[in-house]
Design a protein around this motif. Sequence first.
Motif, PDB file in Angstrom:
ATOM      1  N   ARG A 228      -2.249 -15.349   6.982  1.00  0.00           N
ATOM      2  CA  ARG A 228      -1.316 -15.180   5.862  1.00  0.00           C
ATOM      3  C   ARG A 228       0.004 -14.562   6.294  1.00  0.00           C
ATOM      4  NH1 ARG A 228      -1.579 -11.454   2.171  1.00  0.00           N
ATOM      5  NH2 ARG A 228      -0.301 -12.135   0.436  1.00  0.00           N
ATOM      6  N   LYS A 229      -0.024 -13.867   7.435  1.00  0.00           N
ATOM      7  CA  LYS A 229       1.189 -13.197   7.897  1.00  0.00           C
ATOM      8  C   LYS A 229       1.984 -14.050   8.892  1.00  0.00           C
ATOM      9  CE  LYS A 229       0.465  -9.683   5.345  1.00  0.00           C
ATOM     10  NZ  LYS A 229       0.168  -8.316   5.711  1.00  0.00           N
ATOM     11  N   ALA A 230       1.465 -15.226   9.247  1.00  0.00           N
ATOM     12  CA  ALA A 230       2.102 -16.013  10.315  1.00  0.00           C
ATOM     13  C   ALA A 230       3.538 -16.417   9.956  1.00  0.00           C
ATOM     14  CB  ALA A 230       1.255 -17.244  10.637  1.00  0.00           C
TER      15      ALA A 230
ATOM     16  N   ALA B  92       2.268   3.862   7.449  1.00  0.00           N
ATOM     17  CA  ALA B  92       2.279   2.787   6.445  1.00  0.00           C
ATOM     18  C   ALA B  92       0.922   2.776   5.751  1.00  0.00           C
ATOM     19  CB  ALA B  92       2.529   1.442   7.115  1.00  0.00           C
ATOM     20  N   THR B  93       0.914   2.374   4.508  1.00  0.00           N
ATOM     21  CA  THR B  93      -0.353   2.139   3.809  1.00  0.00           C
ATOM     22  C   THR B  93      -0.657   0.639   3.869  1.00  0.00           C
ATOM     23  OG1 THR B  93       0.942   2.164   1.811  1.00  0.00           O
ATOM     24  CG2 THR B  93      -0.304   4.138   2.289  1.00  0.00           C
ATOM     25  N   GLY B  94      -1.604   0.184   3.081  1.00  0.00           N
ATOM     26  CA  GLY B  94      -1.953  -1.241   3.104  1.00  0.00           C
ATOM     27  C   GLY B  94      -3.107  -1.489   4.053  1.00  0.00           C
ATOM     28  N   SER B  95      -3.514  -2.749   4.155  1.00  0.00           N
ATOM     29  CA  SER B  95      -4.696  -3.096   4.950  1.00  0.00           C
ATOM     30  C   SER B  95      -4.416  -3.128   6.446  1.00  0.00           C
ATOM     31  CB  SER B  95      -5.206  -4.487   4.562  1.00  0.00           C
ATOM     32  OG  SER B  95      -5.071  -4.718   3.204  1.00  0.00           O
ATOM     33  N   SER B  96      -3.184  -3.509   6.813  1.00  0.00           N
ATOM     34  CA  SER B  96      -2.917  -3.786   8.236  1.00  0.00           C
ATOM     35  C   SER B  96      -3.263  -2.623   9.165  1.00  0.00           C
ATOM     36  CB  SER B  96      -1.461  -4.205   8.425  1.00  0.00           C
ATOM     37  OG  SER B  96      -1.143  -5.237   7.547  1.00  0.00           O
ATOM     38  N   PRO B  97      -2.883  -1.373   8.838  1.00  0.00           N
ATOM     39  CA  PRO B  97      -3.143  -0.303   9.816  1.00  0.00           C
ATOM     40  C   PRO B  97      -4.531   0.325   9.728  1.00  0.00           C
ATOM     41  CG  PRO B  97      -1.682   0.492   8.064  1.00  0.00           C
ATOM     42  CD  PRO B  97      -2.073  -0.898   7.706  1.00  0.00           C
TER      43      PRO B  97
ATOM     44  N   LEU C 245       4.620  -0.042  10.730  1.00  0.00           N
ATOM     45  CA  LEU C 245       5.029  -0.932   9.644  1.00  0.00           C
ATOM     46  C   LEU C 245       4.016  -2.053   9.484  1.00  0.00           C
ATOM     47  CD1 LEU C 245       8.773  -1.448  10.698  1.00  0.00           C
ATOM     48  CD2 LEU C 245       7.968  -0.058   8.771  1.00  0.00           C
ATOM     49  N   GLY C 246       3.771  -2.436   8.240  1.00  0.00           N
ATOM     50  CA  GLY C 246       3.124  -3.714   7.966  1.00  0.00           C
ATOM     51  C   GLY C 246       4.226  -4.675   7.544  1.00  0.00           C
ATOM     52  N   ILE C 247       3.860  -5.867   7.164  1.00  0.00           N
ATOM     53  CA  ILE C 247       4.855  -6.820   6.650  1.00  0.00           C
ATOM     54  C   ILE C 247       4.242  -7.523   5.435  1.00  0.00           C
ATOM     55  CG2 ILE C 247       4.137  -8.600   8.313  1.00  0.00           C
ATOM     56  CD1 ILE C 247       7.046  -9.630   8.294  1.00  0.00           C
TER      57      ILE C 247
ATOM     58  N   ALA D  54      -2.582  -5.878  -6.588  1.00  0.00           N
ATOM     59  CA  ALA D  54      -3.471  -5.737  -7.746  1.00  0.00           C
ATOM     60  C   ALA D  54      -4.908  -5.469  -7.295  1.00  0.00           C
ATOM     61  CB  ALA D  54      -3.406  -6.993  -8.600  1.00  0.00           C
ATOM     62  N   ARG D  55      -5.230  -5.833  -6.035  1.00  0.00           N
ATOM     63  CA  ARG D  55      -6.609  -5.629  -5.572  1.00  0.00           C
ATOM     64  C   ARG D  55      -6.997  -4.143  -5.553  1.00  0.00           C
ATOM     65  NH1 ARG D  55      -3.364  -6.428  -1.053  1.00  0.00           N
ATOM     66  NH2 ARG D  55      -3.960  -5.480   0.950  1.00  0.00           N
ATOM     67  N   PHE D  56      -6.007  -3.256  -5.566  1.00  0.00           N
ATOM     68  CA  PHE D  56      -6.314  -1.821  -5.544  1.00  0.00           C
ATOM     69  C   PHE D  56      -6.370  -1.220  -6.954  1.00  0.00           C
ATOM     70  CE2 PHE D  56      -3.958  -2.700  -1.541  1.00  0.00           C
ATOM     71  CZ  PHE D  56      -5.026  -2.517  -0.674  1.00  0.00           C
TER      72      PHE D  56
ATOM     73  N   LEU E 230       6.156   5.969   4.133  1.00  0.00           N
ATOM     74  CA  LEU E 230       7.218   4.964   4.036  1.00  0.00           C
ATOM     75  C   LEU E 230       7.705   4.807   2.600  1.00  0.00           C
ATOM     76  CD1 LEU E 230       6.263   1.583   5.726  1.00  0.00           C
ATOM     77  CD2 LEU E 230       8.396   2.837   5.967  1.00  0.00           C
ATOM     78  N   ASP E 231       6.751   4.914   1.681  1.00  0.00           N
ATOM     79  CA  ASP E 231       7.079   4.554   0.302  1.00  0.00           C
ATOM     80  C   ASP E 231       6.039   5.154  -0.638  1.00  0.00           C
ATOM     81  OD1 ASP E 231       5.025   2.888   1.242  1.00  0.00           O
ATOM     82  OD2 ASP E 231       6.255   1.091   1.229  1.00  0.00           O
ATOM     83  N   GLU E 232       6.352   5.129  -1.917  1.00  0.00           N
ATOM     84  CA  GLU E 232       5.426   5.671  -2.921  1.00  0.00           C
ATOM     85  C   GLU E 232       5.710   5.009  -4.258  1.00  0.00           C
ATOM     86  OE1 GLU E 232       2.619   6.764  -4.083  1.00  0.00           O
ATOM     87  OE2 GLU E 232       2.628   8.658  -2.974  1.00  0.00           O
TER      88      GLU E 232
ATOM     89  N   GLY F 199       8.048 -10.986   3.441  1.00  0.00           N
ATOM     90  CA  GLY F 199       8.919 -10.436   4.491  1.00  0.00           C
ATOM     91  C   GLY F 199       9.362  -9.005   4.236  1.00  0.00           C
ATOM     92  N   HIS F 200       8.748  -8.328   3.237  1.00  0.00           N
ATOM     93  CA  HIS F 200       9.179  -6.939   3.012  1.00  0.00           C
ATOM     94  C   HIS F 200       8.630  -6.003   4.081  1.00  0.00           C
ATOM     95  CE1 HIS F 200       5.485  -6.457   0.191  1.00  0.00           C
ATOM     96  NE2 HIS F 200       5.264  -5.635   1.188  1.00  0.00           N
ATOM     97  N   VAL F 201       9.376  -4.945   4.346  1.00  0.00           N
ATOM     98  CA  VAL F 201       8.864  -3.796   5.113  1.00  0.00           C
ATOM     99  C   VAL F 201       9.113  -2.564   4.272  1.00  0.00           C
ATOM    100  CG1 VAL F 201       8.895  -4.459   7.556  1.00  0.00           C
ATOM    101  CG2 VAL F 201      11.014  -3.743   6.451  1.00  0.00           C
ATOM    102  N   GLY F 202       8.203  -1.583   4.359  1.00  0.00           N
ATOM    103  CA  GLY F 202       8.211  -0.559   3.325  1.00  0.00           C
ATOM    104  C   GLY F 202       8.126  -1.351   2.032  1.00  0.00           C
ATOM    105  N   PHE F 203       8.868  -0.928   1.027  1.00  0.00           N
ATOM    106  CA  PHE F 203       8.950  -1.757  -0.180  1.00  0.00           C
ATOM    107  C   PHE F 203      10.359  -2.310  -0.332  1.00  0.00           C
ATOM    108  CE2 PHE F 203       4.902  -0.041  -2.222  1.00  0.00           C
ATOM    109  CZ  PHE F 203       4.226  -1.242  -2.038  1.00  0.00           C
TER     110      PHE F 203
HETATM  111  C1  F6R Z   1       2.868   0.009   2.905  1.00  0.00           C
HETATM  112  C2  F6R Z   1       4.044  -0.824   2.862  1.00  0.00           C
HETATM  113  C3  F6R Z   1       4.009  -2.313   2.794  1.00  0.00           C
HETATM  114  C4  F6R Z   1       2.833  -2.944   3.521  1.00  0.00           C
HETATM  115  C5  F6R Z   1       2.879  -4.452   3.347  1.00  0.00           C
HETATM  116  C6  F6R Z   1       1.701  -5.141   4.008  1.00  0.00           C
HETATM  117  O1  F6R Z   1       3.222   1.384   2.957  1.00  0.00           O
HETATM  118  O2  F6R Z   1       5.080  -0.275   2.857  1.00  0.00           O
HETATM  119  O3  F6R Z   1       5.201  -2.815   3.349  1.00  0.00           O
HETATM  120  O4  F6R Z   1       2.875  -2.613   4.867  1.00  0.00           O
HETATM  121  O5  F6R Z   1       2.881  -4.761   1.977  1.00  0.00           O
HETATM  122  O6  F6R Z   1       0.532  -4.759   3.360  1.00  0.00           O
HETATM  123  P1  F6R Z   1      -0.903  -5.136   3.963  1.00  0.00           P
HETATM  124  O7  F6R Z   1      -1.000  -4.409   5.251  1.00  0.00           O
HETATM  125  O8  F6R Z   1      -1.871  -4.621   2.941  1.00  0.00           O
HETATM  126  O9  F6R Z   1      -0.899  -6.608   4.124  1.00  0.00           O
END
Ligand code: F6R
Length: 259
Positions: free
Chosen positions: A200-202, A34-39, A130-132, A165-167, A65-67, A136-140
Amino acid sequence: MEVVIVPTADDAARVVAGVVIRLVTARPAVLGLATGSSPLGTYRRIVDEHRAGRVSFAACDAVLLDEYVGLAPDHPETYRAVIRRDFTDHIDLAPERLHGPDVWAADLPAACARYDGLLAGLGGVDLQLLGIGADGHVGFNEPGSSLRSRTRVKTLTKATRTDNARFFASADEVPRHVLTQGLVTISDARHLVLLAIGERKAVPVARAVEGPITASCPASVIQLHPHATVVLDEAAAGELELADYYREAYAGKPSWQAL
Ligand code: F6R
């Protein structure tokens, strides 16, 4: 489903990195990244272990997971570029063994079907990180995603585009469309590890783990998976009704029972 609540984000990264390293040390594995901040903390720990000579990915494959759709192939925010920068360029995974959906294909539905075929051809994904999303999305797989979906084109919600948008230089630059593994594609992985950090994820975590299984919270499909592990810091666990039970179960986990 097993819910692991640990005090800090660093502890969560240690737990998840441990699960990945144990798997990769046991056998050549197909890792879903997964991308994003969580991992990010997890990836940093794994890279440290690799640099210390304690784990090798030379026999592994990794899948995205996604692109995003619509970015130039050399754009620094494609998920392939992000995952290489944050993780795979710092381990010994062969670049050609990092796979993602072909978002530059003329026929995107055909590219999605090819990606599902590629995952099957690799023998399936052993462990999917996976992040979330806040919605509530996983992947996109945004709210409203079919619970029977496979890899396909999705439109991002405004909330997700604002989050991401932060990226980018501005929210307008965040692509509207993506290719994402579907909820069935994700669920085909043999082990799902969902990692969530921070207050924020609670709410989305509580909906995914303890709410109804519903397309309105795509992450709730993890409840149907025979081997799903949800790793949370205390802040992300803040809305869970059964938090005390999860803590007690993890504290008393028998040493012979791995995550
Ligand atoms: C990333 C992805 C997304 C992120 C989710 C959480 O490949 O598929 O589901 O896992 O948006 O993003 P962060 O970890 O940045 O809060």
